[in-house]
Design a protein around this motif. Structure first.
Motif, short mmCIF file in Angstrom:
data_model
loop_
_atom_site.label_atom_id
_atom_site.label_comp_id
_atom_site.label_asym_id
_atom_site.label_seq_id
_atom_site.Cartn_x
_atom_site.Cartn_y
_atom_site.Cartn_z
N HIS A 133 0.84 -1.20 0.00
CA HIS A 133 0.00 0.00 0.00
C HIS A 133 0.87 1.25 0.00
O HIS A 133 0.61 2.21 -0.74
N ALA A 168 0.86 3.96 -2.87
CA ALA A 168 0.50 5.36 -2.57
C ALA A 168 1.60 6.31 -3.03
O ALA A 168 1.33 7.43 -3.46
N GLU A 222 0.49 8.78 7.65
CA GLU A 222 -0.56 9.36 8.48
C GLU A 222 -1.93 8.88 7.99
O GLU A 222 -2.82 8.57 8.78
N GLU A 223 -2.08 8.82 6.68
CA GLU A 223 -3.35 8.35 6.12
C GLU A 223 -3.59 6.87 6.45
O GLU A 223 -4.72 6.45 6.66
N LEU A 224 -2.51 6.12 6.51
CA LEU A 224 -2.65 4.71 6.85
C LEU A 224 -3.12 4.54 8.29
O LEU A 224 -3.85 3.62 8.61
N GLY A 225 -2.66 5.43 9.15
CA GLY A 225 -3.03 5.32 10.55
C GLY A 225 -1.94 4.61 11.35
O GLY A 225 -1.03 4.02 10.77
N PRO A 226 -2.03 4.66 12.65
CA PRO A 226 -0.97 4.06 13.48
C PRO A 226 -0.93 2.55 13.32
O PRO A 226 -1.96 1.92 13.06
N SER A 280 -3.59 0.29 14.88
CA SER A 280 -4.95 0.18 14.35
C SER A 280 -5.15 -1.10 13.56
O SER A 280 -6.28 -1.54 13.38
#
Lengths: 119, 295
Positions: B43, B47, B65-69, B72
């Protein structure tokens, strides 16, 4: 990215908790129905899901789900080389996944009719 | 097709993220964790494929940041028998909050030493910075402060500290010959780069803490502080380069002065602004975490 997803442990709003549970329950169903229309590049599938308004889910939810569906045998993957980046992983519904989807569709129809006519 | 080249900072940020992801994925069955890791890795590459040229730190940061921590990715899939990946911090567990508050207090103290050190004229200003970096490393790598969850910061702080040691040594030797000052330049660059990496990691760590303790307003403050710092960084680098160029062009024999000017602007000034722009949010965050304990 996060849409309005909030874990039940984090939100004290009952409505938010309810929407989270509804979306979690529907996510698998949506993915199988989407793949029933034809195979899909994983990255595109994730992007669709993260931008789906009320049903939007984060990558942190979608990728584990896709992995679980693959491990369960409901979806299959294959790689296609690409000139524009890394090899692309495509997802498609397996025969077992199709069977599961048929059962889910029947259940969904039953739920809908019950909701429309609670009596 | 080979992946897009990344800048050193971008590569480090990606490596840190993937390392953390691997760590949290160990909570899941092997088959799932391997698949999720592969998906996330792909991913990131997909991206970034939309960019051209070398991937910068900010571009990589945006994608991550868009992927998230990393946490998660295990929140939904961890078996019910296991505790949630962010245990007991969602609710007012006094012991956990007390521990975190103490850890943040120590981190804040080390940061104060760093900021004060910049203004105390003790042999090229580096001694306090060296002490502060080693202290930060010791704090975040200590098992007693595991709740900070900033292991990557510990490694960067160590490297930064040793770079500053090298810079200090060559700055002292420069009195013997200006050549030593030039040889010390890589240490200056390394300490600058790692100071930036440390800054990014601290902000990321504080944001994670805000999420853990459900203080999303602080997360926004941390983000604003980070953006302000990097704005000052760009401005100070630009001014430094401009002044160095002016000094060099006006007096070509004064290249050492140019380097000194750049060093002054690039290292202490951006460190000062950077650390100042997160000290207050850090202190306020610590107080906020403490407040349910004392109330």
């Amino acid at each position: 990215m996060q849409g309005i997803f909030m874990s039940p442990a984090r939100s004290s709003d009952p409505f938010d908790n309810w929407t989270v549970q509804v979306r979690k329950g529907l996510l698998e169903f949506w993915v199988l129905r989407r793949l029933a229309r034809g195979e899909c590049y994983g990255y595109d599938l994730v992007k669709e899901l993260t931008q789906m308004g009320s049903l939007s889910m984060s990558e942190g939810t979608v990728y584990p789900l896709l992995s679980r569906l693959r491990v369960q045998g409901w979806v299959e993957t294959h790689l296609v080389e690409s000139n524009e980046g890394p090899a692309r992983k495509y997802y498609r519904l397996s025969a077992e996944g199709q069977q599961q989807l048929t059962s889910m569709n029947c259940y969904w129809d039953e739920l809908q009719s019950l909701l429309e006519d609670p009596s | 097709m080979p992946p897009l080249p990344r800048s050193a900072e971008a590569e480090r940020l990606e490596a840190d993220y993937l390392k953390r992801l691997k760590q949290v994925l160990t909570r899941l069955p092997n088959e799932l964790s391997v698949d999720i890791f592969e998906n996330v890795n792909n991913h990131i590459s997909a991206a970034l494929a939309g960019y051209s040229g070398e991937v910068s730190l900010s571009q990589m940061a945006q994608v991550l940041e868009e992927l998230g921590p990393p946490e998660s990715f295990v929140e939904e899939e961890a078996p019910p028998s296991q505790p949630p990946p962010i245990p007991e911090m969602n609710h007012a567990n006094n012991d956990s909050r007390q521990e975190l508050s103490e850890s943040l207090h120590l981190l804040y103290t080390a940061s104060i030493i760093l900021v004060i050190g910049i203004w105390i004229p003790l042999i090229d200003l580096y001694l306090f910075d060296i002490i502060a970096c080693f202290l930060i490393s010791k704090i975040v790598l200590s098992p007693a402060h595991k709740r900070l969850d900033m292991i990557d910061l510990g490694s960067s702080a160590k490297i930064c500290a040793w770079s500053l040691v090298g810079l200090f040594v060559f700055s002292v030797l420069e009195a013997l010959s200006p050549l030593w000052g030039l040889i010390g330049l890589p240490f200056a660059i390394a300490s600058l780069v790692y100071s930036l990496v440390m800054m990014w990691q601290i902000y990321a760590g504080l944001k994670r803490i805000c999420q853990q303790v459900e203080l999303s307003s602080f997360s926004t403050r941390i983000e604003k502080a980070r953006n302000t710092y990097f704005t000052f960084l760009i401005i100070s680098i630009s001014i430094g380069i401009l002044l160095a160029a002016i000094v060099t062009l006006s007096s070509p024999t004064n290249s050492e002065v140019s380097i000194e000017v750049m060093s002054l602007l690039l290292l202490p000034v951006n460190w000062f602004f950077g650390w100042m722009f997160f000290l207050k949010p850090l202190k306020d965050l610590q107080k906020q975490i403490e407040s349910p304990i004392t109330s």
